[in-house]
Design a protein around this motif. Structure first.
Motif, PDB file in Angstrom:
ATOM      1  N   GLU A   6       0.828  -1.200   0.000  1.00  0.00           N
ATOM      2  CA  GLU A   6       0.000   0.000   0.000  1.00  0.00           C
ATOM      3  C   GLU A   6       0.865   1.254   0.000  1.00  0.00           C
ATOM      4  OE1 GLU A   6      -2.131  -2.973   2.868  1.00  0.00           O
ATOM      5  OE2 GLU A   6      -0.083  -2.307   2.452  1.00  0.00           O
ATOM      6  N   SER A   7       0.333   2.309  -0.604  1.00  0.00           N
ATOM      7  CA  SER A   7       1.007   3.598  -0.598  1.00  0.00           C
ATOM      8  C   SER A   7      -0.038   4.696  -0.719  1.00  0.00           C
ATOM      9  CB  SER A   7       2.021   3.699  -1.746  1.00  0.00           C
ATOM     10  OG  SER A   7       1.376   3.570  -2.989  1.00  0.00           O
ATOM     11  N   TYR A  37      -9.603  -2.393   3.856  1.00  0.00           N
ATOM     12  CA  TYR A  37     -10.061  -2.379   5.229  1.00  0.00           C
ATOM     13  C   TYR A  37      -9.317  -1.262   5.956  1.00  0.00           C
ATOM     14  CZ  TYR A  37     -12.247  -7.013   4.814  1.00  0.00           C
ATOM     15  OH  TYR A  37     -13.047  -8.076   4.463  1.00  0.00           O
ATOM     16  N   ARG A  38      -9.838  -0.916   7.116  1.00  0.00           N
ATOM     17  CA  ARG A  38      -9.130   0.047   7.946  1.00  0.00           C
ATOM     18  C   ARG A  38      -9.268  -0.331   9.417  1.00  0.00           C
ATOM     19  NH1 ARG A  38     -12.826   5.567   7.363  1.00  0.00           N
ATOM     20  NH2 ARG A  38     -14.492   4.943   8.821  1.00  0.00           N
ATOM     21  N   TYR A  94      -4.929   1.835   6.789  1.00  0.00           N
ATOM     22  CA  TYR A  94      -5.714   1.245   5.712  1.00  0.00           C
ATOM     23  C   TYR A  94      -4.945   0.069   5.112  1.00  0.00           C
ATOM     24  CZ  TYR A  94      -9.079   5.018   5.922  1.00  0.00           C
ATOM     25  OH  TYR A  94     -10.065   5.886   6.348  1.00  0.00           O
ATOM     26  N   TYR A  95      -5.652  -1.064   5.027  1.00  0.00           N
ATOM     27  CA  TYR A  95      -5.049  -2.307   4.557  1.00  0.00           C
ATOM     28  C   TYR A  95      -5.690  -2.769   3.250  1.00  0.00           C
ATOM     29  CZ  TYR A  95      -3.356  -2.724   9.376  1.00  0.00           C
ATOM     30  OH  TYR A  95      -2.751  -2.507  10.586  1.00  0.00           O
ATOM     31  N   CYS A  96      -4.876  -3.331   2.417  1.00  0.00           N
ATOM     32  CA  CYS A  96      -5.310  -3.942   1.168  1.00  0.00           C
ATOM     33  C   CYS A  96      -5.447  -5.450   1.391  1.00  0.00           C
ATOM     34  CB  CYS A  96      -4.240  -3.642   0.115  1.00  0.00           C
ATOM     35  SG  CYS A  96      -4.528  -4.313  -1.508  1.00  0.00           S
ATOM     36  N   ASN A  97      -6.509  -6.021   0.829  1.00  0.00           N
ATOM     37  CA  ASN A  97      -6.769  -7.450   0.984  1.00  0.00           C
ATOM     38  C   ASN A  97      -7.126  -8.059  -0.366  1.00  0.00           C
ATOM     39  OD1 ASN A  97      -9.501  -9.414   1.598  1.00  0.00           O
ATOM     40  ND2 ASN A  97      -7.592  -9.964   2.605  1.00  0.00           N
ATOM     41  N   LYS A 113       0.618  -4.623   4.480  1.00  0.00           N
ATOM     42  CA  LYS A 113       1.046  -4.200   5.813  1.00  0.00           C
ATOM     43  C   LYS A 113       0.379  -2.908   6.256  1.00  0.00           C
ATOM     44  CE  LYS A 113       5.489  -6.556   5.614  1.00  0.00           C
ATOM     45  NZ  LYS A 113       6.971  -6.429   5.704  1.00  0.00           N
ATOM     46  N   GLY A 114      -0.298  -2.242   5.340  1.00  0.00           N
ATOM     47  CA  GLY A 114      -1.059  -1.064   5.700  1.00  0.00           C
ATOM     48  C   GLY A 114      -0.351   0.252   5.443  1.00  0.00           C
ATOM     49  N   THR A 115      -1.165   1.290   5.312  1.00  0.00           N
ATOM     50  CA  THR A 115      -0.660   2.648   5.169  1.00  0.00           C
ATOM     51  C   THR A 115      -1.499   3.547   6.075  1.00  0.00           C
ATOM     52  OG1 THR A 115      -0.084   4.399   3.597  1.00  0.00           O
ATOM     53  CG2 THR A 115      -2.104   3.191   3.157  1.00  0.00           C
TER      54      THR A 115
END
Length: 121
Positions: A6-7, A37-38, A94-97, A113-115
């Motif tokens: 994520e970025s 997701y967050r 915020y996470y990507c799944n 790993k999230g941003t």
């Protein structure tokens, strides 16, 4: 090696906008539904938005409808989250799944790993 990176997070003032990106590698992106997701401090992780593997259908949490837009570019193996009219309560990691939806990939589940997004004046 499967990776979701994520970025695009950062500090933004209330009412501002950010565009998050999640670059995928190590798997066939077009076989996976993608979601954002967050998780806010002290709270459980929650679904923000989801998009089917073809991009033909999207779904949003009620509090994000009309403000956030999820999209994907299968040629670039990237999913995006455009966030407008940001509020302090949108502050979260915020996470990507990715969840497999076709053939042998069905049910496979990967996370980034999230941003961090911080909405504050």
């Amino acid at each position: 090696q499967v990776q979701l990176v994520e970025s695009g997070g950062g500090l933004v003032q209330p009412g501002g906008s950010l565009r998050l990106s999640c670059a995928a590698s190590g798997f066939t992106f077009s076989n996976y539904a993608m979601s954002w997701y967050r998780q806010a401090p002290g709270k459980e992780r929650e679904l923000v938005a989801a998009i089917t593997n073809t991009g033909g259908y999207t779904n949003y949490a009620d509090s994000m409808k009309g403000r956030f837009t999820i999209s994907r570019d299968n040629a670039k193996s990237t999913v995006y989250l455009q966030m407008n009219s940001l509020k302090p309560e949108d502050t979260a990691v915020y996470y990507c799944n990715a969840v497999g939806v076709r053939g042998a990939t069905r049910g496979m589940d990967y996370w980034g790993k999230g941003t961090l997004v911080t909405v504050s004046s």
